[in-house]
Write an enzyme that holds these catalytic residues in place. Structure first.
Site, mmCIF file in Angstrom:
data_model
loop_
_atom_site.group_PDB
_atom_site.id
_atom_site.type_symbol
_atom_site.label_atom_id
_atom_site.label_comp_id
_atom_site.label_asym_id
_atom_site.label_seq_id
_atom_site.Cartn_x
_atom_site.Cartn_y
_atom_site.Cartn_z
ATOM 1 N N CYS A 88 0.976 -1.171 -0.057
ATOM 2 C CA CYS A 88 -0.055 0.071 0.151
ATOM 3 C C CYS A 88 0.856 1.360 -0.126
ATOM 4 C CB CYS A 88 -0.776 0.011 1.228
ATOM 5 S SG CYS A 88 -1.933 -1.434 1.473
ATOM 6 N N ARG A 145 4.975 0.177 -6.000
ATOM 7 C CA ARG A 145 4.857 -0.552 -4.581
ATOM 8 C C ARG A 145 4.157 -1.505 -4.930
ATOM 9 N NH1 ARG A 145 6.603 2.787 0.037
ATOM 10 N NH2 ARG A 145 5.016 1.524 1.411
ATOM 11 N N TRP A 185 -3.063 -2.678 -1.355
ATOM 12 C CA TRP A 185 -2.745 -3.978 -1.857
ATOM 13 C C TRP A 185 -3.447 -5.000 -0.932
ATOM 14 C CZ3 TRP A 185 -0.336 -8.411 0.175
ATOM 15 C CH2 TRP A 185 0.297 -9.286 -0.682
ATOM 16 N N ASN A 206 -2.028 2.038 5.758
ATOM 17 C CA ASN A 206 -0.891 1.030 5.611
ATOM 18 C C ASN A 206 -0.625 0.117 6.641
ATOM 19 O OD1 ASN A 206 -0.743 2.166 3.231
ATOM 20 N ND2 ASN A 206 1.454 2.648 2.962
ATOM 21 N N GLY A 207 -0.525 -1.229 6.562
ATOM 22 C CA GLY A 207 -0.446 -1.963 7.751
ATOM 23 C C GLY A 207 -1.480 -2.918 8.122
ATOM 24 N N GLU A 261 18.816 -16.810 -7.962
ATOM 25 C CA GLU A 261 18.267 -15.457 -8.177
ATOM 26 C C GLU A 261 17.876 -15.208 -9.865
ATOM 27 O OE1 GLU A 261 17.445 -13.066 -6.769
ATOM 28 O OE2 GLU A 261 17.726 -11.403 -8.046
ATOM 29 N N LYS A 285 14.189 -14.096 -10.839
ATOM 30 C CA LYS A 285 13.987 -13.324 -11.925
ATOM 31 C C LYS A 285 12.938 -13.537 -13.026
ATOM 32 C CE LYS A 285 14.774 -10.365 -10.088
ATOM 33 N NZ LYS A 285 15.271 -10.320 -8.873
ATOM 34 N N GLU A 300 9.318 -14.638 -11.572
ATOM 35 C CA GLU A 300 8.729 -13.309 -10.950
ATOM 36 C C GLU A 300 8.074 -12.175 -12.178
ATOM 37 O OE1 GLU A 300 10.224 -10.747 -7.953
ATOM 38 O OE2 GLU A 300 12.360 -10.720 -9.027
ATOM 39 N N HIS A 354 19.959 -35.688 -8.416
ATOM 40 C CA HIS A 354 19.346 -36.303 -7.523
ATOM 41 C C HIS A 354 17.842 -36.000 -7.771
ATOM 42 C CE1 HIS A 354 22.917 -37.519 -4.983
ATOM 43 N NE2 HIS A 354 23.317 -36.223 -5.255
ATOM 44 N N LYS A 405 6.307 -4.287 -3.934
ATOM 45 C CA LYS A 405 7.796 -3.938 -3.898
ATOM 46 C C LYS A 405 8.227 -4.011 -2.723
ATOM 47 C CE LYS A 405 11.945 -2.637 -5.408
ATOM 48 N NZ LYS A 405 12.629 -3.545 -6.003
HETATM 49 O O1 M6R Z 1 12.925 -5.023 0.595
HETATM 50 P P1 M6R Z 1 13.768 -6.625 0.670
HETATM 51 O O2 M6R Z 1 14.716 -6.576 -0.026
HETATM 52 O O3 M6R Z 1 13.589 -6.704 2.291
HETATM 53 O O4 M6R Z 1 12.715 -7.364 -0.262
HETATM 54 C C1 M6R Z 1 12.603 -8.657 0.114
HETATM 55 C C2 M6R Z 1 11.952 -9.394 -1.230
HETATM 56 O O5 M6R Z 1 10.371 -9.017 -0.930
HETATM 57 C C3 M6R Z 1 12.303 -9.050 -2.474
HETATM 58 O O6 M6R Z 1 13.786 -9.081 -2.755
HETATM 59 C C4 M6R Z 1 11.522 -9.888 -3.719
HETATM 60 O O7 M6R Z 1 11.738 -11.226 -3.609
HETATM 61 C C5 M6R Z 1 11.899 -9.188 -5.082
HETATM 62 N N1 M6R Z 1 10.565 -9.342 -5.956
HETATM 63 C C6 M6R Z 1 12.846 -9.960 -5.869
HETATM 64 O O8 M6R Z 1 12.983 -9.495 -7.126
#
Ligand code: M6R
Length: 612
Positions: A2, A27, A73, A99-100, A485, A489, A492, A508, A607
Site C-alpha cells: 500500500c 510498490r 494491496w 498501511n499495515g 536469483e 527473476k 517473477e 538427485h 515492492k
Molecule cells: O525489500 P527487501 O529486500 O526486504 O525485499 C525482499 C523481497 O521481497 C524482494 O527481494 C523480492 O523477492 C523481489 N521481488 C525480488 O525481485
C-alpha cells in the site's frame, strides 16, 4: 505494497495527490482512492490502476487544498471499490487511509457493531475509522485525542493519515511499524509512505518514528508520541534523492534502467569506502561494532527473496575470506523457529526496502535474544535501518522495478567489503591479496559495462526461449545463489516456472525434467569447481537438454558443448556473482517483455512486502 500520499497547503491538492499515487505505483497495488477536503470531504475510489481512478474522477469536483490518497494491496477483503481506501466513519466525521494491519480488528469490529456501527467493507481500516469516531463522539474529545485513545486500543502496524470533517484545518498522521514521511514546504506539508511522491516539491523531510502522531496544519506541525503527552522536537533531514532517479529517463521500463545503472550504482556503493592508495576499506556505519564483528563466532544472515540470495553469496564470502561460521535464514522461518541465538552472535539483516515485515520481526526477535543486529539497506531512514544497532547503506539509488536487480549487486558489494574488512582484521588476508581484491572490486563496474554491451545477443537468446514453460538454473559454490536469483527473476516477471539448483544436486532429481524443450542455464565460470560444472553440462547434453552457459571470457571448452554461450570478463572467483547475475537479469527482462508481461509491476507482487 500500500502507498500513502497527502497534502495540506494553498495549492490544489488533486494534481499533487494523483501524481503522487502514480509515483507510488511501483510498490504494487490493486485499487486506489483519493479524499479531498473542501468544506466537506469528497471521497473517490476505484479498483484497478490509478489511471482508472483518474478517469473516474474526470468531471467531478476536484477542488480543495487539502487531501489524502492511497494505493491498496489487498489483505483484508478482495480488491474492490468498496474495500479501497479512503474509508469514512459511519457519521462521516473521519476519513482515513492506512498501511499495515490492525491485528485485533475483529474484536474491535464486534464491539463497534454492538454500539450500532455498520460496515460497508471487509477491511480493518474501516474499523479504525469508526473506532476513532466512536471515541470522538462518546468521549467528546478533540480529533487528536480521539486518535491517541483509539491507537491505545489497537494491536498491529499502521501508517495512518486522517481527515476530520469537523476539524477541517488539519491532517493527523500516525506511525507504528509502517513508514511515513512528511515533506516541509512554505506553509504547506506533503505526506507519503516513502519519499518518491515528495521529492519534486521539497527535500526537507521528517521521518516519523514508531508511536509518533503528527497534527499538521498549513502553518504548524505538532509532533507527539502515543507514549508521552509532551510535544517532541521534529528532526528535519535533507533528502539525498534526485527526480531523475525516480523516472525512466528514456528506458522502456524501470527494470531495464536499473539493470543498466549497475556500473554506476556499484560505484556509488563503494564510493568513499574503497581506498586503493591506502589499500583499505572503511565502512563508517560499522565503526561502533567493529570489535564485535571481527571477534564474532557466528554470523546469522536474515532476509527474504533476492536479499536472501545476496545473503547466500555473503555466506560464501564470509566463510571463504573471513573464516566465520555463517547461517543464512529466511526471516520468515527464523522468527517462528525458536532459534538458538546468543549475545555473541552477529545478525545481519539485508533488505532493499528496509520495510519487509518478516525481516523486521526477525530483527526484533534477534534483539530480544541479545544479538548485535546490523542492517544492509538501500532506503535511507527505513524501518530496518532504524531498528538495527548499526549498518551499511547500499546507496544504489531508488529501485522502482519490483524485480530487484541493482539492489542485489549493491548488497553483494557491501557484503564483499564487510568480508574483506573482517578477513584482514583477523589476519587472514595479507596486504597483497587485499590489494588484489580491492583492484578487482574497483574494476567490476567497467566489466559490467562490457556485459551490458551484449544486450542484443541476450535479447536474441530470449527470443528463442520466450515460449518455454520451465527453466532450470544451475550453479556451484558462489554461483548457486546466482542460479537461484536468475530463476527468481525469470519466474517473477515472465511467469515461467523456473528453479535454481546446486548443479551437483541435479542428478538427485531435476535431471528427470531434462528434455529437448527445457533450457538449462548453467553458470560455469572458471573457478575451483569448473571441471565439475563441465561434467554437469555434459550430463545435460547427454540427455538432449538445451544449455545456455555463462562462462568466463575465452572459454573454448564449454563453447563446444553448450547451445549458447554468454561470456563475462574474468575476475576473482570471490566477486564473480556481481558479473554473472547481470546477463540473467537481462534474459529474464527480455523474455518478460516479449511475453507482454507487466515487467515493472508483475501480477500479485509488491515492492516492499510490509505484511506477513
Ligand atoms: O525489500 P527487501 O529486500 O526486504 O525485499 C525482499 C523481497 O521481497 C524482494 O527481494 C523480492 O523477492 C523481489 N521481488 C525480488 O525481485
Amino acid at each position: 505494497m500500500c502507498g500513502i500520499v497527502g497534502y495540506i497547503g494553498s495549492r490544489n491538492a488533486y494534481p499533487i495527490l494523483i501524481k503522487g499515487l502514480k509515483r507510488l505505483e511501483y510498490r504494487g497495488y490493486d485499487s486506489a482512492g483519493i479524499a479531498l477536503q473542501n468544506g466537506s470531504v469528497n471521497v473517490y475510489k476505484k479498483q484497478g490502476k490509478v489511471t482508472e481512478l483518474e478517469e473516474h474522477m474526470m468531471g467531478m469536483d476536484l477542488s480543495g487544498t487539502m487531501g489524502i490518497g492511497h494505493t491498496r494491496w489487498a489483505t483484508h477483503g478482495e480488491p474492490s471499490d468498496l474495500n479501497a481506501h479512503p474509508h469514512v466513519s459511519n457519521n462521516g466525521d473521519f476519513t482515513i487511509i492506512h498501511n499495515g494491519i490492525i491485528e485485533n480488528y475483529t474484536v474491535l469490529r464486534t464491539s463497534l457493531i454492538e454500539q450500532g456501527y455498520k460496515f460497508k467493507s471487509e477491511t480493518d481500516t474501516e474499523v479504525l475509522a469508526n473506532l476513532i469516531e466512536y471515541i470522538y463522539r462518546s468521549q467528546k474529545v478533540s480529533a487528536e485525542d480521539a486518535v491517541h485513545l483509539a491507537l491505545s486500543k489497537v494491536v498491529g502496524a499502521y501508517g495512518l493519515v486522517i481527515l476530520c470533517n469537523q476539524e477541517n484545518d488539519k491532517i493527523i498522521a500516525a506511525r507504528k511499524s509502517s513508514p511515513l514521511v512528511i515533506g516541509l514546504g512554505e506553509n504547506e506539508y506533503f505526506l507519503a509512505s516513502d519519499a518518491t511522491p515528495i521529492i519534486e516539491y521539497t527535500d526537507r523531510v521528517i521521518y516519523l518514528d514508531n508511536d509518533d502522531v503528527a497534527v499538521i496544519k498549513r502553518d504548524e506541525l505538532i509532533l507527539k508520541s502515543t507514549k508521552r503527552n509532551d510535544a517532541l522536537k521534529p528532526r528535519i533531514q535533507t533528502l539525498d534523492l534526485g527526480i531523475s532517479e525516480i523516472e525512466k529517463n528514456g528506458y522502456d521500463h524501470f527494470m531495464l534502467k536499473e539493470i543498466f545503472e549497475q556500473p554506476r550504482s556499484i560505484r556509488d556503493t563503494f564510493r568513499g569506502r574503497l581506498n586503493l592508495e591506502k589499500n583499505e576499506i572503511k565502512l563508517g556505519g560499522l565503526y561502533n561494532v567493529h570489535d564485535k564483528l571481527i571477534h564474532a563466532k557466528r554470523i546469522i544472515i536474515l532476509a527474504c527473496g533476492t536479499s536472501w540470495h545476496a545473503g547466500l553469496v555473503g555466506e560464501y564470502l564470509f566463510e571463504d575470506l573471513a573464516r566465520v561460521q555463517v547461517e543464512v535464514d529466511y526471516a520468515s522461518e527464523f522468527r517462528y523457529r525458536n532459534p538458538l541465538i546468543s549475545e555473541e552472535d552477529i545478525v545481519i539483516a539485508i533488505s532493499q526496502s528496509g520495510e519487509t515485515a518478516d525481516t523486521l520481526a526477525a530483527i526484533q526477535l534477534a534483539k530480544e535474544k541479545g544479538a548485535t543486529v546490523l542492517g544492509i539497506c538501500n532506503v535511507v531512514g527505513s524501518s530496518i535501518s532504524r531498528e538495527t544497532h548499526a549498518g551499511v547503506y547500499t546507496h544504489a539509488g531508488p529501485e522502482i522495478g519490483v524485480a530487484s536487480t541493482k539492489a542485489f549487486t549493491a548488497q553483494v558489494t557491501v557484503l564483499t567489503m564487510m568480508a574483506m574488512i573482517i578477513a584482514r582484521s583477523r589476519g587472514l588476508v595479507g596486504n597483497e591479496r587485499f590489494a588484489g581484491l580491492l583492484n578487482e572490486l574497483e574494476d567490476i563496474p567497467e566489466k559490467i559495462d562490457k556485459i551490458l554491451q551484449q544486450n542484443d545477443k541476450l535479447k536474441e537468446i530470449a527470443s528463442i526461449y520466450k515460449n518455454v514453460n520451465n527453466a532450470l538454473y544451475l550453479g556451484r559454490g558462489v554461483s548457486y545463489p546466482v542460479a537461484l536469483e536468475g530463476a527468481l527473476k525469470l519466474k517473477e516477471i515472465s511467469y515461467i516456472h523456473a528453479e535454481g539448483y546446486p548443479a551437483a544436486e541435479m542428478k538427485h532429481g531435476p535431471i528427470a525434467l531434462i528434455d529437448e524443450n527445457m533450457p538449462v542455464v548453467v553458470i560455469a565460470t572458471k573457478d575451483s569447481s569448473y571441471e565439475k560444472i563441465v561434467s554437469n553440462v555434459q550430463e545435460v547434453k547427454a540427455r538432449n537438454g538445451i544449455v545456455i552457459a555463462v562462462v568466463t571470457e575465452g572459454d573454448d571448452t564449454i563453447e563446444k558443448m553448450a547451445d549458447h554461450v554468454i561470456e563475462i570478463p574474468a575476475t576473482d572467483p570471490v566477486l564473480v556473482s556481481l558479473l554473472s547475475s547481470v546477463p540473467l537479469q537481462l534474459i529474464a527482462y527480455h523474455i518478460a517483455v516479449m511475453r507482454e508481461c507487466n515487467v515493472d509491476q508483475p501480477r500479485n507482487l509488491a515492492k516492499s512486502v510490509t505484511v506477513e
